[in-house]
Design a protein around this motif. Structure first.
Motif, short mmCIF file in Angstrom:
data_model
loop_
_atom_site.label_atom_id
_atom_site.label_comp_id
_atom_site.label_asym_id
_atom_site.label_seq_id
_atom_site.Cartn_x
_atom_site.Cartn_y
_atom_site.Cartn_z
N VAL A 177 -21.14 4.64 15.72
CA VAL A 177 -21.99 5.08 16.80
C VAL A 177 -23.05 4.02 17.07
CG1 VAL A 177 -23.58 6.88 17.58
CG2 VAL A 177 -21.64 7.48 16.13
N SER A 178 -23.10 3.54 18.29
CA SER A 178 -24.13 2.57 18.65
C SER A 178 -25.49 3.24 18.54
CB SER A 178 -23.89 2.08 20.08
OG SER A 178 -25.07 1.51 20.58
N GLY A 179 -26.40 2.61 17.82
CA GLY A 179 -27.71 3.21 17.56
C GLY A 179 -28.55 3.38 18.81
N SER A 180 -28.42 2.46 19.78
CA SER A 180 -29.28 2.53 20.96
C SER A 180 -28.67 3.38 22.07
CB SER A 180 -29.63 1.13 21.46
OG SER A 180 -28.56 0.24 21.34
N GLN A 185 -18.07 3.37 19.38
CA GLN A 185 -17.41 2.10 19.62
C GLN A 185 -16.46 1.77 18.47
OE1 GLN A 185 -21.24 -0.15 20.64
NE2 GLN A 185 -19.84 -0.76 22.28
N ASN A 186 -15.59 0.78 18.72
CA ASN A 186 -14.61 0.34 17.73
C ASN A 186 -15.00 -1.00 17.15
OD1 ASN A 186 -12.71 2.32 17.99
ND2 ASN A 186 -11.50 1.23 19.53
N MET A 187 -14.65 -1.24 15.92
CA MET A 187 -14.58 -2.62 15.44
C MET A 187 -13.39 -2.75 14.52
SD MET A 187 -17.88 -3.09 12.89
CE MET A 187 -19.24 -2.85 14.01
N SER A 188 -12.73 -3.90 14.56
CA SER A 188 -11.54 -4.05 13.73
C SER A 188 -11.48 -5.43 13.09
CB SER A 188 -10.28 -3.77 14.55
OG SER A 188 -10.06 -4.81 15.45
N GLY A 211 -27.16 0.01 14.65
CA GLY A 211 -25.87 0.70 14.68
C GLY A 211 -24.71 -0.22 14.31
N THR A 212 -24.76 -1.45 14.81
CA THR A 212 -23.68 -2.39 14.50
C THR A 212 -23.65 -2.70 13.01
OG1 THR A 212 -24.06 -3.37 16.68
CG2 THR A 212 -22.64 -4.58 15.18
N ALA A 213 -24.83 -2.93 12.44
CA ALA A 213 -24.91 -3.21 11.00
C ALA A 213 -24.34 -2.04 10.20
CB ALA A 213 -26.36 -3.47 10.59
N ASN A 214 -24.64 -0.83 10.67
CA ASN A 214 -24.09 0.35 10.02
C ASN A 214 -22.57 0.40 10.12
OD1 ASN A 214 -25.79 1.89 8.60
ND2 ASN A 214 -25.96 3.55 10.09
N GLY A 215 -22.06 0.03 11.28
CA GLY A 215 -20.61 -0.05 11.47
C GLY A 215 -19.98 -1.05 10.50
N ILE A 216 -20.66 -2.17 10.32
CA ILE A 216 -20.17 -3.20 9.39
C ILE A 216 -20.09 -2.63 7.97
CG2 ILE A 216 -20.82 -5.39 8.27
CD1 ILE A 216 -19.76 -5.95 10.99
N ILE A 217 -21.11 -1.85 7.59
CA ILE A 217 -21.08 -1.25 6.25
C ILE A 217 -19.84 -0.37 6.08
CG2 ILE A 217 -22.28 0.39 4.71
CD1 ILE A 217 -24.95 -0.72 5.85
#
Lengths: 271, 271
Positions: A177-180, A185-188, A211-217
């Protein structure tokens, strides 16, 4: 065989070291290059080491053992880092950079080799004492910065994609989830991109809610790997950071004020 | 004021020059750094210049005039370039790199700083004598290589996007036909990214039919700009090149043979 004076050898040693940051270079490399004794190379290296220390340009470390040698470890003084952050603020404050939606145009900054080199040294210096296996970023704007940091740390860069590509082989995709914006969103990432049980740092151009950093985690968990640090060039301090606690940044962005001026300051570390 | 011996000064001069490839550095920079006369700095620089020439590590050029000084111009010997191309072929031939569709997995190569640094020096050397304003690439895999080339040429990198982003301001988008698939694709670039009437080189990871390069030519026309060179790491020589005539590559890829082995060779320039 050509003969090389100490002055000549020092130039060559300096070049080889700076071309291979944080990589151990065996002294044999230099004894063969110049056809001289190890003790002479050692004396040359003392000169190089002295200069870097005196001028605050990083350092030379000696690694003992069979696979030992010397390595160049990047570094930059507090004053130079601060000066860089201040200069960057001035560049970013240019009114022509404000684009609809109160965003700052900074793509040219992220793709300017001289600026990104300095920013890379500053961020790499923050993580140089940690054991890190990979520098991770998400395409696209942060790639040169993450690349410089990876180079300075002597490790591999890993670029997470927004979409899967057939040239990546099997991939792992996660949703976040984008924080802002709150959007999903997806990342692969290709399964070949990273060994499991790795320690990674995340480098990006701009941080909003994290949010992106969280997605990376989450993505790294799929590789049984761990995020051990975060570094960004610009931190939007207007957005409350609910999602990430610790990170390093170079410049703080506090939005656009009522006079239409971008509010930019060197980050906390440089005050 | 600290005192610096010639050995010390040479280390520092070498570092500053290598950190700023193809950028003119005024001698005043060094006279102030060390508090010495210009003639002494000139003697130091002769030493640095000699070493680079002797060891085939690039060169130092003197630029006269009010804005004059010295600059480091990257360079690499024919032997070293060839050795690099051969080593890269061996790495790429690893059978585990073959992925469904007879593609080669090479993402890790494109994001490996040590490999990309060397490839960047080889490609930059091919264009160093031309007047170039920008290095252009298309996201994503070629970005680190294009960044290294831009750094070595001392110029700005421009990254063309597949989609328009709201952080780019006004953009120009063109359609082009992919040479290998025949599909119509988009590429777009911020209007702020490039001055009109510029000369550009296009750097990418992989060349098939040259459709992307052709797209770049169309896009540059919208900026009244010109493509003056193309460089790629790997050239798929199996695909007939209908669309682009002149370009520089490091490794040739001739597909996968009947034994399931990738056919890779140093490109023409290194045979």
């Amino acid at each position: 065989m050509q003969k090389f004076s100490r002055n000549h050898r020092i130039t060559a040693i300096t070049k080889v070291l700076f071309e291979n940051p944080n990589k151990i270079i065996s002294l044999n490399n230099f004894t063969e290059m110049f056809n001289i004794a190890k003790s002479t190379v050692s004396e040359d290296i003392v000169m190089v080491r002295d200069t870097l220390t005196k001028l605050n340009m990083g350092k030379i470390e000696t690694v003992s053992g069979a696979a030992g040698g010397i390595k160049y470890v990047c570094g930059i003084s507090y004053e130079k880092s601060k000066e860089f952050a201040e200069r960057l603020c001035i560049i970013l404050k240019n009114r022509e950079r404000i684009i609809p939606g109160d965003f700052l145009y900074m793509t040219d900054i992220m793709f300017n080799p001289q600026i990104i080199y300095s920013a890379g040294v500053i961020l790499a210096s923050a993580f140089i004492s940690q054991k890190v296996d990979y520098v991770v970023t998400v395409e696209t704007k942060g790639i040169p910065l993450a690349y410089e940091v990876a180079k300075m740390l002597g490790i591999q860069l890993v670029v997470v994609r927004r979409e899967t590509k057939f040239t990546e082989g099997s991939t792992i995709t996660i949703n976040y989830v984008s924080g802002s914006t709150g959007r999903i969103q997806n990342m692969s990432l290709s399964k070949k991109a990273m060994k499991i049980k790795s320690k990674c740092i995340f480098i990006d151009d701009f941080m909003r809610a994290g949010g992106t950093a969280n997605g990376i985690i989450s993505l790294l968990k799929e590789f049984e790997s761990e995020l051990v640090g975060i570094g960004v060039l610009i931190d939007n301090v207007e957005t409350p950071k609910k999602l990430v606690r610790e990170y390093t940044s170079i410049v703080d962005f506090k939005g656009i004020d009522e006079h239409g001026e971008a509010q930019l300051f060197p980050s906390e570390n440089f005050k």
